[in-house]
Design a protein around this motif. Sequence first.
Motif, PDB file in Angstrom:
ATOM      1  N   SER A   2     -26.470  -0.704  51.226  1.00 58.25           N
ATOM      2  CA  SER A   2     -25.834  -2.011  51.660  1.00 58.25           C
ATOM      3  C   SER A   2     -26.633  -3.083  52.151  1.00 58.25           C
ATOM      4  CB  SER A   2     -24.721  -1.831  52.948  1.00 58.25           C
ATOM      5  OG  SER A   2     -25.385  -0.932  54.028  1.00 58.25           O
ATOM      6  N   ALA A   3     -28.018  -2.581  52.642  1.00 60.74           N
ATOM      7  CA  ALA A   3     -29.046  -3.616  53.015  1.00 60.74           C
ATOM      8  C   ALA A   3     -29.590  -4.498  52.030  1.00 60.74           C
ATOM      9  CB  ALA A   3     -29.840  -2.921  53.977  1.00 60.74           C
ATOM     10  N   GLN A 128     -19.395   0.618  48.764  1.00 63.02           N
ATOM     11  CA  GLN A 128     -20.508  -0.018  49.668  1.00 63.02           C
ATOM     12  C   GLN A 128     -20.184  -1.619  49.691  1.00 63.02           C
ATOM     13  OE1 GLN A 128     -23.325   1.614  46.978  1.00 63.02           O
ATOM     14  NE2 GLN A 128     -23.323   3.651  48.214  1.00 63.02           N
ATOM     15  N   ALA A 131     -22.641  -6.596  54.718  1.00 59.46           N
ATOM     16  CA  ALA A 131     -22.362  -6.368  56.056  1.00 59.46           C
ATOM     17  C   ALA A 131     -21.405  -7.879  56.295  1.00 59.46           C
ATOM     18  CB  ALA A 131     -23.634  -6.602  56.745  1.00 59.46           C
ATOM     19  N   ALA A 339     -21.942  -0.742  56.732  1.00 56.28           N
ATOM     20  CA  ALA A 339     -22.926  -1.720  56.591  1.00 56.28           C
ATOM     21  C   ALA A 339     -23.798  -1.872  57.370  1.00 56.28           C
ATOM     22  CB  ALA A 339     -21.925  -3.048  56.286  1.00 56.28           C
ATOM     23  N   GLU A 340     -25.354  -2.315  56.841  1.00 58.02           N
ATOM     24  CA  GLU A 340     -26.240  -2.566  57.884  1.00 58.02           C
ATOM     25  C   GLU A 340     -25.889  -3.534  58.926  1.00 58.02           C
ATOM     26  OE1 GLU A 340     -30.394  -1.810  58.856  1.00 58.02           O
ATOM     27  OE2 GLU A 340     -29.081  -0.895  57.108  1.00 58.02           O
ATOM     28  N   GLY A 341     -26.340  -3.103  60.141  1.00 59.34           N
ATOM     29  CA  GLY A 341     -26.419  -3.854  61.368  1.00 59.34           C
ATOM     30  C   GLY A 341     -24.764  -3.896  61.884  1.00 59.34           C
TER      31      GLY A 341
END
Length: 426
Positions: A2-3, A128, A131, A339-341
Motif C-alpha cells: 500500500s505504501a 489493497q 492510505a 494501509a500505511e500510516g
Amino acid sequence: MSAAMPPDRLRARYLVETPLDPAAVAEVMAGEQSSGTFVRVEGETDALRERARARVESIAELAPAQAPSLPNAWLQRKAQGGPWRRAQIEISFPVDNIGANLPTLAATVAGNLYDLGEVTGLRLESLQLPASYRRRFELPRAGIAGTRRATGVARGALVGTIIKPNVGLSAEDTAALVGRLCEAGVDFIKDDEVSADPAHAPLAQRVPAVMAVVRAHRERTGRQVMVAFNISDEADAMRRHADLVEREGGSCVMASLNWCGFSAVQTLRRHTPLALHGHRNGFGALSRHPMLGISFQAYQALWRLAGVDHMHVHGLQGKFAQADEEVVASARDCLAPLAEGVDDRVMPAFSSGQWAGTVPATWAAVGSDDLLFMAGGGILAHPDGAAAGVASIRQAWAAVRAGMTLEAHAREATELARALSFFGRN
C-alpha cells in the motif's frame, strides 16, 4: 504494498481458472468492472477509457488443472474444452469510479466477475488500498487498545466464552449464567450468533438483566467484563438495541456481518460508540471452495472499512473445516494495518474447540496476545468448574509467554494440569 500504491487506484488480486488465454480474460475482467462491456458502446471514448478503465497490472500463470472446477454453460455452448489454465491476475481500479461507497466497492472488486462466461473458477484473493482512500471509510471505535481499556486487561490474551445453551434460556437464566461466568474470571462473554432477540429472552429484558449482574460484579471486584450482545437485525432495530446496551452501561454489541450487510453495519458503526464485534458466520459459503469466492484477507478488509473492532477467525485445532494455516493467516490479517500510516488493526477472535492445550499453537503461530481467546467447553467443562477452566487458560498463556511447555508449568499449576489430563484424553 500500500505504501507504493498511487493514491488514485486500489488493487485486487484474483485466482482465475479458464480454458482461454489468461491475458485476454484479464482484459475482460478489467473492462466488465469499469468502463466497458464485451464490445465498445456509444459514449465510450478513448478519453473516458483512459480516465475510468481498470488496468491489468500483472499476470502470473500457474500449473493448469486437470478438469474445470465449476460448470459453465457459456463454454459448453461454444464447445470449448481444456486445458484449464490457472493464473493470478492483479487489476487496479480508479478510486474515483467508486468513491467512499462500500457496497459499490464490493460490487466492483467482486460482483459480476463470478458470473463471467470465460472462467471456470474465480476467487478474490486480496484487496489493497491507498492510505488516502482507506481514511475515507470508518475506523474502529475501540480496536485493540480500546478493547483493552474497556476490559481493564492491559496485557495478555483476553479470555472469553460463549453463552451456552445458546437458545432456550430466559433473560433471568441468562443473567444468572453471566454472573457465574463473571465470578469465574472471564474478560469477555458473547451471545451466540443464532440468539439475538428471541421471544423467550428478548433484548429488552435480557440486556438490563445481564448488565445488572455485570455492574454488580464490577462494584464488588473492580473488574469490567465485556459482554457482546447479539443485536443482529435490520438497521433501525440495531440502533435501538445499541442504545439500550449503552444506557445499561454495556461496552460491546455483536452483528452477524454477512446477513446484516455492509450498509446496516456502517449505519450501526456511525451510530454507536460501543465496540462492534463482527461475527463472520456464513463465511464458509463464500470461501471454502478454493476456486470460488473470497479469501479472508479481502473479506476482512471490506468489513474493516465498515468499522468493526473484532473479527472472528475460528480457532487452531478447532472443530471447523479451516486448516490451521488459514486461521493463522486470518489472525495476522486482522493485526496488520490495511494501509500505511493508518492504525486500524482489529482484534482477532479465536473460537471453536479452544482450551488450554491450543494456546501454544496459537502463540507460536501469531506471536501476539492481542486477541480474544474464547472457549466454551474448555472453560465450562473443566472437571473442577468454570473458574478452574479460566485459570487453566491463563496459566497456559503465562507458560507460553515465559517460554515454558504446558507440561512443565502444570507441575505448579493445578488447574492446567487437570485440563491437560481431562481434555487431553478427549
